[in-house]
Enzyme design. Structure first.
Site, PDB file in Angstrom:
ATOM      1  N   CYS A 171      76.691  15.327   0.928  1.00  0.00           N
ATOM      2  CA  CYS A 171      76.557  13.886   1.146  1.00  0.00           C
ATOM      3  C   CYS A 171      75.096  13.619   1.525  1.00  0.00           C
ATOM      4  O   CYS A 171      74.586  14.231   2.468  1.00  0.00           O
ATOM      5  CB  CYS A 171      77.490  13.438   2.273  1.00  0.00           C
ATOM      6  SG  CYS A 171      77.019  11.847   2.955  1.00  0.00           S
TER       7      CYS A 171
ATOM      8  N   HIS B  46      74.686  12.483   5.302  1.00  0.00           N
ATOM      9  CA  HIS B  46      75.120  13.344   6.415  1.00  0.00           C
ATOM     10  C   HIS B  46      74.830  14.823   6.204  1.00  0.00           C
ATOM     11  O   HIS B  46      75.043  15.621   7.121  1.00  0.00           O
ATOM     12  CB  HIS B  46      76.608  13.107   6.703  1.00  0.00           C
ATOM     13  CG  HIS B  46      76.884  11.702   7.131  1.00  0.00           C
ATOM     14  ND1 HIS B  46      77.267  10.703   6.265  1.00  0.00           N
ATOM     15  CD2 HIS B  46      76.764  11.119   8.346  1.00  0.00           C
ATOM     16  CE1 HIS B  46      77.391   9.568   6.928  1.00  0.00           C
ATOM     17  NE2 HIS B  46      77.088   9.788   8.191  1.00  0.00           N
TER      18      HIS B  46
END
Ligand code: ME8
Length: 521
Positions: free
Chosen positions: A143, A146
Site C-alpha cells: 500500500c 502505509h
C-alpha cells in the site's frame, strides 16, 4: 443569518495524534473561528474513528479490551485539541452509544430497502487504510500510503449497492453540486468514476464494531460507521430523510488519502438515505518529511506537543497553517519552522508590536496625545492610507477565507505580497514607521506624531482581528493592550469592528509582554 458546518476527518486511534492531524484540525478551527467572528451560525465537528480491524489487532497485542484501548487513545486526541485551543462544538466518538444506535437504524433502513444484500466478498485488505485495494493501487505489492502488504480477505459479507449511484454521483460532481476542490482533485475523481462503481462490502466478520441489527454475527464495515459521524455529531438519530438543522456540511476537510471514499461511498449512502449531499470536499496536501508522507505507520511523525513546547500554542497554530500552500503537499521540519517563527513572528509581528507600543509610550511621555484620523491621506510610496484600503483589506481577507485559501489570507496579513497590497499589517506598518520616523517627530515635539501613531495603532487593531482565527490568544493580548475585551467584542456586531476609527483617542493603552521570544536553533 448564514450557516457554516465544517468537519475534519474523525481520526483513527491506532496511534497518538501527529501534526498531520493537527494541520487538518487547526485549519478547520481557523475557518470555524472566522465564520463565527463574522456572525455565521457555525458548527465545527471533529472526533475519533474507533472501530476497524487495526485497533482490534493493537488491543489484542496490548492485551487490553478494545474499548479500554479506544478510551485511552481517543483522550489523547481530545487533549491535543484542547491544548491547541480548538473550538470544536462537539467531539464525536464512534463508540458513543447514540452514534451506534443511529448507525444501526440507518443500516437497517438500507437493508430493508434492498440497498444492502447478502453476498460473498474477497479482496486485498489494507488494515492501514481499512480499505480493499486493487493490484493497480499497490506499489511493489505494498500500500503506497502505509507501506504494508495487504492481506487477502475472503468472507461472507453484506454488500452495498454502490453501483446503483454511479451516475447520480458523477452528475453531482460534474455540476459542482458536490464541489471538489482543488479542481485537480475533481478531475481525478471524475476520471475514476468513468468506469462506474462496483458494489462494496459493508460488513466484516470481526469482533469489534457495530453489530448489524439483522445479523449479529457481523459488524458494520468501519467506513459507513465512520461517515455517519457527520450526521450523528449533529444529533441525528438514524432516520432516513430527516435532515438535521446544520446539514448539509459546508466543508468536509481532509487530505487525498480519503478523498475517493468521500466522493463515492459517502454520497451514495446519503442518496440512499434521502439526505442532501455535502456542499464541498476540500482536499489539503500532505505534510511530508524528506519527501515521504508523515504517518504513524512510516514512523516519521512530529507530535503537536513537540511544537507547542518549542513555540507556544498560537505560534504552533500559525506555523501549521502557513507550512504549505493550502491544497498542496509540502516538506516540513523543525529547521523550517524555526526559520519561519523567527522571521514572521519574533522579528515580524512581535517586533512590530513591541516597537509600536514603545513609540506610543515615548509619545505620551513627551506630552503628545493620540489624534484620530480618517485613516486618510498619508501618501507613502503610492499607497494611500485610507479607510477604503481597510475595507479592501477586509474584503480580500474575507474572500481568501471564503475560498479556503488559508495561506493567502496569511500572506495578506504578513504582507508577503510583493507590492504590499492590502493591509499587510507587518511589512506595511514596518515600512510606514521607517518612513514617517515617529521618534524624530517625538523629539521635535511635533503634534503630527499623534496622527501617525493613531494610524499605526488602529491598523494594529484591525490586524489583531484578522489574526484572531489563527492566533486567538495573541489577538486577545493585542486587543487588550488597546483597551478592548475580545470575548465581549465577539458578541457584538462584526461590521462595526471592521470600520475605521473604532480605537478611541482616550483608550487605556499599555504595552503588552513580549509575544514571541526569539528561538536560537
Ligand atoms: O482516514 N499531512 O483517519 P486517519 C496532512 N478514520 N494531513 C494528514 C497527514 C499528513 N501527513 N496524515 C494524516 C482516517 N492527515 C479515517 C477517516 S472520516 C469519516 C474517517 C490528516 O487517522 C488528513 O486530514 O488516517 C487525512 O485525510 C486524515 O488525517 C486521515 O486520518
Amino acid at each position: 443569518m448564514k450557516k457554516f458546518y465544517i468537519t475534519t476527518p474523525i481520526y483513527y486511534i491506532n496511534a497518538a495524534p501527529h501534526i498531520g492531524h493537527a494541520y487538518s484540525t487547526v485549519s478547520a478551527d481557523i475557518l470555524a473561528r472566522y465564520h463565527r467572528m463574522r456572525g455565521d451560525k457555525t458548527f465545527f465537528l471533529t472526533g475519533t474513528d474507533e472501530h476497524g480491524e487495526k485497533n482490534l489487532i493493537i488491543a489484542e497485542k496490548e492485551k487490553i479490551n478494545p474499548q479500554e484501548y479506544a478510551d485511552k487513545v481517543s483522550l489523547l486526541f481530545k487533549d491535543a485539541w484542547q491544548k491547541l485551543n480548538i473550538s470544536n462544538d462537539n467531539f464525536i466518538r464512534t463508540t458513543d452509544e447514540k452514534h451506534i444506535l443511529a448507525v444501526q437504524k440507518a443500516l437497517q433502513y438500507l437493508y430493508d430497502k434492498g440497498y444492502i444484500y447478502k453476498g460473498e466478498h474477497s479482496g486485498l485488505y489494507c488494515s492501514g487504510c481499512e480499505q480493499y485495494k486493487t493490484e493497480k493501487d499497490l506499489v511493489n505489492g505494498l500500500c503506497p500510503d502505509h507501506k504494508i502488504k495487504p492481506t487477502m480477505v475472503s468472507e461472507e459479507s453484506y454488500m452495498f449497492k454502490l453501483s446503483e449511484f454511479s451516475g447520480q454521483i458523477k452528475e453531482a460532481i460534474e455540476k459542482d453540486e458536490l464541489l471538489i476542490l482543488p479542481r485537480s482533485k475533481k478531475k481525478e475523481i471524475l476520471s475514476f468514476l468513468k468506469n462506474g462503481l462496483k458494489d462494496i462490502s459493508f460488513s466484516r466478520k470481526i469482533d469489534w464494531g457495530i453489530k448489524l441489527p439483522w445479523d449479529n454475527s457481523q459488524v458494520a464495515y468501519v467506513w459507513p460507521d465512520a461517515f455517519l459521524n457527520y450526521l450523528t455529531g449533529l444529533g441525528w438519530d438514524g432516520t432516513a430523510g430527516k435532515t438535521p438543522e446544520m446539514w448539509p456540511a459546508d466543508v468536509h476537510l481532509m487530505s487525498k488519502d480519503i478523498l475517493r471514499v468521500h466522493a463515492t461511498i459517502w454520497p451514495a449512502m446519503l442518496l440512499a438515505l434521502k439526505l442532501p449531499l455535502p456542499k464541498k470536499l476540500f482536499i489539503h496536501g500532505f505534510f511530508l518529511v524528506d519527501g515521504q508522507k508523515m504517518s504513524k505507520s512510516i514512523g516519521n511523525v512530529i507530535a503537536p506537543n513537540d511544537l507547542m513546547n518549542r513555540y507556544g500554542v498560537d505560534a504552533t497554530r500559525f506555523l501549521l497553517a502557513s507550512a504549505t500552500p493550502f491544497g498542496h503537499d509540502g516538506d516540513i521540519g523543525i529547521e523550517k519552522f524555526d526559520e519561519k517563527y523567527n522571521a514572521d513572528l519574533a522579528n515580524g509581528l512581535g517586533n512590530l508590536i513591541s516597537r509600536s507600543f514603545s513609540l506610543y509610550e515615548q509619545m505620551k511621555k513627551a506630552g503628545i496625545e493620540l489624534q484620530k484620523t480618517g485613516g486618510e491621506a498619508e501618501n507613502y510610496k503610492g499607497h494611500v492610507f485610507s479607510h477604503i484600503s481597510i475595507e479592501n483589506a477586509w474584503k480580500s481577507y474575507g474572500d481568501s477565507l471564503n475560498d479556503l485559501k488559508i495561506d493567502r489570507s496569511l500572506a495578506l496579513l504578513f504582507g508577503s505580497d510583493s507590492e504590499n497590497r492590502g493591509l499587510g499589517v507587518v511589512n506595511f506598518l514596518d515600512n510606514y514607521i521607517t518612513s514617517t520616523k515617529p521618534w524624530e517627530l517625538i523629539k521635535e515635539k511635533d503634534e503630527k506624531v499623534g496622527k501617525i501613531m493613531y494610524n499605526i495603532l488602529e491598523r494594529i487593531r484591525h490586524g489583531a482581528w484578522m489574526i484572531y482565527p489563527f492566533m486567538p490568544e495573541i489577538a486577545e493580548i493585542i486587543l487588550d493592550s488597546l483597551g478592548f475585551d475580545l470575548k465581549k467584542e465577539l458578541k457584538s456586531n462584526f461590521q462595526d469592528r471592521e470600520k475605521w476609527g473604532i480605537l478611541s483617542e482616550k483608550a487605556k493603552i499599555k504595552k503588552p509582554k513580549i509575544l514571541f521570544p526569539r528561538i536560537n536553533s
